[in-house]
Design an enzyme around this catalytic site. Structure first.
Site, PDB file in Angstrom:
ATOM      1  N   ARG A  59      14.976  18.957   1.275  1.00 40.84           N
ATOM      2  CA  ARG A  59      14.469  17.406   1.216  1.00 40.84           C
ATOM      3  C   ARG A  59      13.058  17.614   1.521  1.00 40.84           C
ATOM      4  O   ARG A  59      12.271  16.494   1.292  1.00 40.84           O
ATOM      5  CB  ARG A  59      15.322  16.809   2.081  1.00 40.84           C
ATOM      6  CG  ARG A  59      16.474  16.653   2.008  1.00 40.84           C
ATOM      7  CD  ARG A  59      17.415  15.610   2.619  1.00 40.84           C
ATOM      8  NE  ARG A  59      17.845  16.091   3.839  1.00 40.84           N
ATOM      9  CZ  ARG A  59      18.659  17.094   4.372  1.00 40.84           C
ATOM     10  NH1 ARG A  59      19.422  17.650   3.248  1.00 40.84           N
ATOM     11  NH2 ARG A  59      18.712  17.745   5.583  1.00 40.84           N
ATOM     12  N   GLU A  96      20.247  22.434  14.077  1.00 42.28           N
ATOM     13  CA  GLU A  96      20.982  21.509  14.814  1.00 42.28           C
ATOM     14  C   GLU A  96      22.297  21.769  14.462  1.00 42.28           C
ATOM     15  O   GLU A  96      23.327  21.990  15.254  1.00 42.28           O
ATOM     16  CB  GLU A  96      20.868  20.010  14.498  1.00 42.28           C
ATOM     17  CG  GLU A  96      21.567  19.134  15.473  1.00 42.28           C
ATOM     18  CD  GLU A  96      21.378  17.545  15.030  1.00 42.28           C
ATOM     19  OE1 GLU A  96      20.915  17.396  13.972  1.00 42.28           O
ATOM     20  OE2 GLU A  96      22.039  16.783  15.514  1.00 42.28           O
TER      21      GLU A  96
HETATM   22  P1  AMP Z   1      16.062  21.366  13.553  1.00 44.72           P
HETATM   23  O1  AMP Z   1      15.672  22.739  13.205  1.00 44.72           O
HETATM   24  O2  AMP Z   1      16.897  21.213  14.287  1.00 44.72           O
HETATM   25  O3  AMP Z   1      14.629  20.634  13.797  1.00 44.72           O
HETATM   26  O4  AMP Z   1      16.556  20.832  12.151  1.00 44.72           O
HETATM   27  C1  AMP Z   1      15.590  20.412  11.012  1.00 44.72           C
HETATM   28  C2  AMP Z   1      16.389  20.446   9.826  1.00 44.72           C
HETATM   29  O5  AMP Z   1      17.582  20.410   9.762  1.00 44.72           O
HETATM   30  C3  AMP Z   1      15.579  19.773   8.553  1.00 44.72           C
HETATM   31  O6  AMP Z   1      14.932  20.443   7.612  1.00 44.72           O
HETATM   32  C4  AMP Z   1      16.530  18.683   8.365  1.00 44.72           C
HETATM   33  O7  AMP Z   1      16.570  18.509   6.716  1.00 44.72           O
HETATM   34  C5  AMP Z   1      17.758  19.237   8.967  1.00 44.72           C
HETATM   35  N1  AMP Z   1      18.433  18.200   9.610  1.00 44.72           N
HETATM   36  C6  AMP Z   1      18.695  18.538  11.138  1.00 44.72           C
HETATM   37  N2  AMP Z   1      19.473  17.558  11.702  1.00 44.72           N
HETATM   38  C7  AMP Z   1      19.396  16.643  10.609  1.00 44.72           C
HETATM   39  C8  AMP Z   1      20.009  15.285  10.547  1.00 44.72           C
HETATM   40  N3  AMP Z   1      20.973  14.835  11.712  1.00 44.72           N
HETATM   41  N4  AMP Z   1      20.268  14.763   9.497  1.00 44.72           N
HETATM   42  C9  AMP Z   1      19.514  15.131   8.535  1.00 44.72           C
HETATM   43  N5  AMP Z   1      19.125  16.468   8.317  1.00 44.72           N
HETATM   44  C10 AMP Z   1      19.045  16.968   9.389  1.00 44.72           C
END
Ligand code: AMP
Length: 171
Positions: A59, A96
Site C-alpha cells: 500500500r 504488528e
Molecule cells: P509496523 O511495522 O507495526 O509499524 O506495521 C506497519 C506495516 O504494517 C505497514 O506497512 C502497514 O501497511 C501494516 N499495518 C500494520 N498495522 C496495520 C493496521 N492496523 N491496518 C492496516 N495496515 C497495518
C-alpha cells in the site's frame, strides 16, 4: 479541513483476531480525497531536495508514487523478500502481526541520495525502522518519513528517533 478519517474504514479482526485493520481503499478511490491526501503528505517536503521517494510494499506504493510525482522525484520500491530481480540488501522487522524482511536493490540509493520514506500506516514502527536502516545501508540520506495513518497507541515514532516523522491522521 478534509476529514480523512471518514474515508478510512476500520475492519475488526483482519487479518488476525485482535487487529483492527485500517482500510484505506475508500480514501484512495475518491478523487478529491486522494488528491488532498497526496498534497498534504507532500507539502512538508516541497523544496527539501527530495530526489527519491521510497514506498513500502504494497500500500505504500500507492502513496509513494503520486507523492514522488508531486515532488518531482523518482520512486523506489521497498519490497517483501524475494520479489526484486537484481542484487538486493535486506533488513528484517517485526510487524504488528508476524515478522518478515524487506529488500531494496543494492544500487537503489546512490550515496547521498535524498530520500523520503512513505507508507500507509505507522503501527509499531518496526517496518519503517527497518526501511530506514536499509535506505541508509545502501547509501541514501533520509530527509523524512510520511504516513497516511499513525497508530499513536503503538508508539511507532519512538523507533524513529531524531527523524522527521509526519502523519495525516492519528488514532
Ligand atoms: P509496523 O511495522 O507495526 O509499524 O506495521 C506497519 C506495516 O504494517 C505497514 O506497512 C502497514 O501497511 C501494516 N499495518 C500494520 N498495522 C496495520 C493496521 N492496523 N491496518 C492496516 N495496515 C497495518
Amino acid at each position: 479541513m478534509t476529514d480523512f478519517k471518514k474515508h478510512i474504514h476500520d475492519v475488526p479482526d483482519f487479518p488476525k483476531k485482535g487487529i483492527v485493520f485500517k482500510d484505506i481503499t475508500p480514501l484512495l478511490s475518491d478523487a478529491k480525497i486522494f488528491a488532498a491526501a497526496v498534497d498534504r503528505l507532500s507539502e512538508p517536503f516541497v523544496g527539501k531536495g527530495v530526489q527519491v521517494v521510497a514506498g513500502i510494499e504494497s500500500r505504500g506504493f500507492l502513496l509513494a508514487t503520486p507523492i514522488a510525482y508531486r515532488l518531482g522525484a523518482g520512486v523506489v520500491p521497498i519490497r517483501k523478500k524475494g520479489k526484486l530481480p537484481r542484487a538486493v540488501k535486506s533488513a528484517s522487522y517485526a510487524l504488528e502481526y508476524g515478522t518478515d524482511s524487506i529488500e531494496a536493490h543494492a544500487d537503489a540509493f546512490p550515496r547521498g541520495t535524498k530520500v523520503l520514506l512513505v507508507d500507509d500506516v505507522l503501527a509499531t514502527g518496526g517496518t519503517a525502522a527497518a526501511a530506514v536502516e536499509l535506505i541508509e545501508a545502501i547509501g541514501g540520506s533520509l530527509v523524512g518519513t510520511a504516513f497516511l495513518i499513525e497508530l499513536g497507541f503503538l508508539s511507532g515514532r519512538q523507533k524513529l528517533p531524531g527523524r522527521d516523522v509526519r502523519s495525516l491522521v492519528s488514532y
